[in-house]
Design an enzyme around this catalytic site. Structure first.
Site, short mmCIF file in Angstrom:
data_model
loop_
_atom_site.label_atom_id
_atom_site.label_comp_id
_atom_site.label_asym_id
_atom_site.label_seq_id
_atom_site.Cartn_x
_atom_site.Cartn_y
_atom_site.Cartn_z
N ARG A 197 0.75 -1.07 0.02
CA ARG A 197 0.13 -0.18 0.18
C ARG A 197 0.96 1.38 0.00
NH1 ARG A 197 -3.39 -3.30 3.97
NH2 ARG A 197 -5.03 -4.06 2.65
N PHE A 213 -11.21 -3.18 -6.41
CA PHE A 213 -11.33 -4.46 -5.38
C PHE A 213 -10.96 -3.84 -4.11
CE2 PHE A 213 -10.24 -6.40 -9.55
CZ PHE A 213 -11.18 -7.39 -9.74
N ASP A 235 -15.97 -1.60 -5.53
CA ASP A 235 -15.96 -2.91 -5.13
C ASP A 235 -17.61 -3.24 -5.23
OD1 ASP A 235 -14.05 -4.41 -2.84
OD2 ASP A 235 -16.13 -5.12 -2.73
N SER A 236 -17.71 -4.75 -4.99
CA SER A 236 -18.74 -5.29 -5.37
C SER A 236 -19.74 -5.36 -4.11
CB SER A 236 -19.06 -6.66 -6.08
OG SER A 236 -18.05 -7.40 -5.35
N ASN A 263 -19.44 -4.30 -10.22
CA ASN A 263 -18.45 -5.28 -10.76
C ASN A 263 -17.28 -4.62 -11.52
OD1 ASN A 263 -17.07 -7.21 -12.06
ND2 ASN A 263 -18.82 -8.60 -12.44
N ASP A 284 -6.32 -5.12 -7.35
CA ASP A 284 -6.07 -6.11 -6.19
C ASP A 284 -7.32 -7.24 -6.18
OD1 ASP A 284 -4.91 -7.45 -4.13
OD2 ASP A 284 -5.61 -6.07 -2.67
N CYS A 324 -3.36 -12.80 -5.90
CA CYS A 324 -3.03 -13.65 -4.87
C CYS A 324 -3.22 -14.98 -4.76
CB CYS A 324 -3.92 -12.94 -3.52
SG CYS A 324 -5.58 -12.96 -3.97
N1 SAH Z 1 -7.35 -4.18 -1.98
C1 SAH Z 1 -7.96 -4.78 -0.80
C2 SAH Z 1 -8.23 -6.22 -0.56
C3 SAH Z 1 -9.10 -6.51 -1.72
S1 SAH Z 1 -10.07 -8.03 -1.33
C4 SAH Z 1 -7.14 -4.26 0.47
O1 SAH Z 1 -6.10 -3.75 0.27
O2 SAH Z 1 -7.71 -4.63 1.58
C5 SAH Z 1 -11.07 -8.48 -2.77
C6 SAH Z 1 -12.29 -7.53 -2.94
O3 SAH Z 1 -12.81 -7.41 -4.08
C7 SAH Z 1 -13.38 -7.74 -1.81
O4 SAH Z 1 -13.90 -6.51 -1.07
C8 SAH Z 1 -14.61 -8.06 -2.58
O5 SAH Z 1 -15.73 -7.72 -1.97
C9 SAH Z 1 -14.18 -7.60 -4.07
N2 SAH Z 1 -14.78 -8.11 -5.18
C10 SAH Z 1 -14.62 -9.48 -5.55
N3 SAH Z 1 -15.08 -9.68 -6.91
C11 SAH Z 1 -15.37 -8.49 -7.36
C12 SAH Z 1 -15.71 -7.92 -8.53
N4 SAH Z 1 -15.89 -8.65 -9.69
N5 SAH Z 1 -15.88 -6.75 -8.86
C13 SAH Z 1 -15.68 -5.83 -7.77
N6 SAH Z 1 -15.38 -6.14 -6.27
C14 SAH Z 1 -15.32 -7.60 -6.19
#
Ligand code: SAH
Length: 380
Positions: A197, A213, A235-236, A263, A284, A324
């Site tokens: 980060r 995400f 985020d979704s 999405n 991410d 990941c």
């Molecule tokens: N970047 C974050 C961690 C991401 S975890 C950090 O630094 O803490 C993954 C995230 O993606 C979750 O919050 C989940 O709700 C979201 N997610 C999963 N599939 C998704 C999609 N297709 N579109 C948007 N968000 C999504």
């Protein structure tokens, strides 16, 4: 002996008498020489997890207490850092404790026991943690899908001490975060991205940043503190976005901040159609690959979002892209990003390669522990 800690089903010629699940077993070579000692997982393809290569050492409370103490000692500088109160204390095989993950959130420890050998030894693990870090409480949140492979039910319970009332606050790099220990993802937060980060934030001064995400907004928060001009998060999950918003507010951030519940795959397409562009984009995503059969499909997913992100970047813009999925190697990941660059017809330079934070170490005899990989790229 290379001391890799897994023995697959197919590598075992005979198991006599058949051990019960979770029992300690001795591993002998075909000549009958003692090699190692581990725990039996009768339902998993990974049939034995090795805990020791010392014949005189039983898998007991003493071994567990030693391993926990060593893991904690190895993180003593992080534990002493007043600016970070959330970190991983135990990272499974890498800390000599197969199937055991323990994260500490401001003195509340969240334990994940993902193998039957670890689950059967919960009591000794809890006692060792209580002695090593004197936490307020130890919760078990073993809801990971890997437990199914071991024939274990998910669990969510307080094992030790007093439960926190509601979400708690932790510090990461001096920033304040709310963590919902029982309702959140994984053990509560994505601690593995702590360093990344900051690394990404170093490119965000004056930038218009898109964080895909977002979860609880870690990349946004660091970007804001680093002087980003404008931040958009996608985020979704509405709950995740609400937590991210609360985290931004809690840190007195005044940077213009927009959230989109949607999405990422379709929102990036919408931005492209609208001609919207950014200076920095963070990708991410969650783990796309849970078993080998998903690698191809996941690769297409990674390529899709990376291609879209490159198309949305202004010339000279920065892409911070992560995977990941442990089963996607850094080589494969780089090839996917390369494929995206070719299709986007952009020149892409790797500026930095990133991995998980050092409280998630990679034991050299267990390279599978390296699951998080990231590339910071300049896209011209
Ligand atoms: N970047 C974050 C961690 C991401 S975890 C950090 O630094 O803490 C993954 C995230 O993606 C979750 O919050 C989940 O709700 C979201 N997610 C999963 N599939 C998704 C999609 N297709 N579109 C948007 N968000 C999504």
């Amino acid at each position: 002996m290379q001391r890799h800690p897994w023995i697959f089903e197919g590598a075992i010629a005979q198991a006599t008498p058949l051990p019960p699940d979770g029992a300690a077993v001795d591993i002998l070579s075909s000549q009958g020489t003692w090699l190692a000692r581990g725990t039996w997982s009768g339902k998993s393809q990974i049939r034995v997890r090795l805990w020791t290569w010392n014949e005189a050492q039983p898998i007991d409370g003493t071994l567990i207490a030693e391993r926990v103490a060593t893991a904690v000692a190895g993180r003593k500088r992080l534990i002493a850092d007043p600016g970070t109160t959330a970190y991983r204390l135990i990272f499974s095989e890498s800390d000599g404790l197969p199937g055991v993950i323990a994260d500490s959130y401001n003195g509340y420890v969240v334990l994940q026991l993902s193998t039957v050998g670890a689950a059967l030894r919960a009591q000794a693990i809890v006692e060792a943690l209580a002695a090593a870090v004197a936490p307020h409480a130890i919760y078990e949140r073993s809801d990971a899908d890997v437990r199914a492979k071991e024939g274990l039910e998910p669990v969510d319970r307080l094992l030790w001490g007093m439960a926190a009332e509601g979400p708690i606050e932790v510090l990461e790099n001096g920033r304040r975060y709310t963590v919902d220990l029982l309702g959140g993802h994984k053990t509560g937060a994505y601690l593995d991205q702590r360093i990344n980060r900051r690394r990404v934030a170093a490119y965000c001064q004056g930038a218009e940043v898109l964080s895909c995400f977002s979860y609880t907004g870690g990349f946004e928060l660091e970007a804001a503190v680093a002087g980003a001009r404008q931040i958009t998060a996608i985020d979704s999950s509405a709950e995740a976005l609400a937590m991210a918003f609360e985290n931004i507010r809690r840190n007195d951030i005044t940077t213009p901040y927009e959230q989109i519940e949607g999405n990422v795959f379709s929102e990036l397409r919408r931005f492209r159609a609208e001609g919207r562009t950014f200076d920095v984009i963070v990708l991410d995503p969650p783990k796309f690959v849970h078993n080998r059969s998903q690698i191809d499909r996941a690769s297409r997913g990674y390529k899709d979002i990376n291609l879209l992100a490159m198309q949305l970047l202004r010339p000279g813009g920065l892409l911070a892209t992560f995977s990941c999925s442990g089963l996607v190697s850094i080589d494969l990941f780089q090839k996917i990003v390369f494929g995206a660059a070719v299709d986007a017809k952009r020149d892409v330079q790797i500026l930095e390669r990133l991995m998980q934070a050092p409280d998630h170490p990679v034991l050299l005899t267990f390279p599978e522990a390296e699951y998080l990989k990231g590339l910071i790229c300049r896209v011209t």
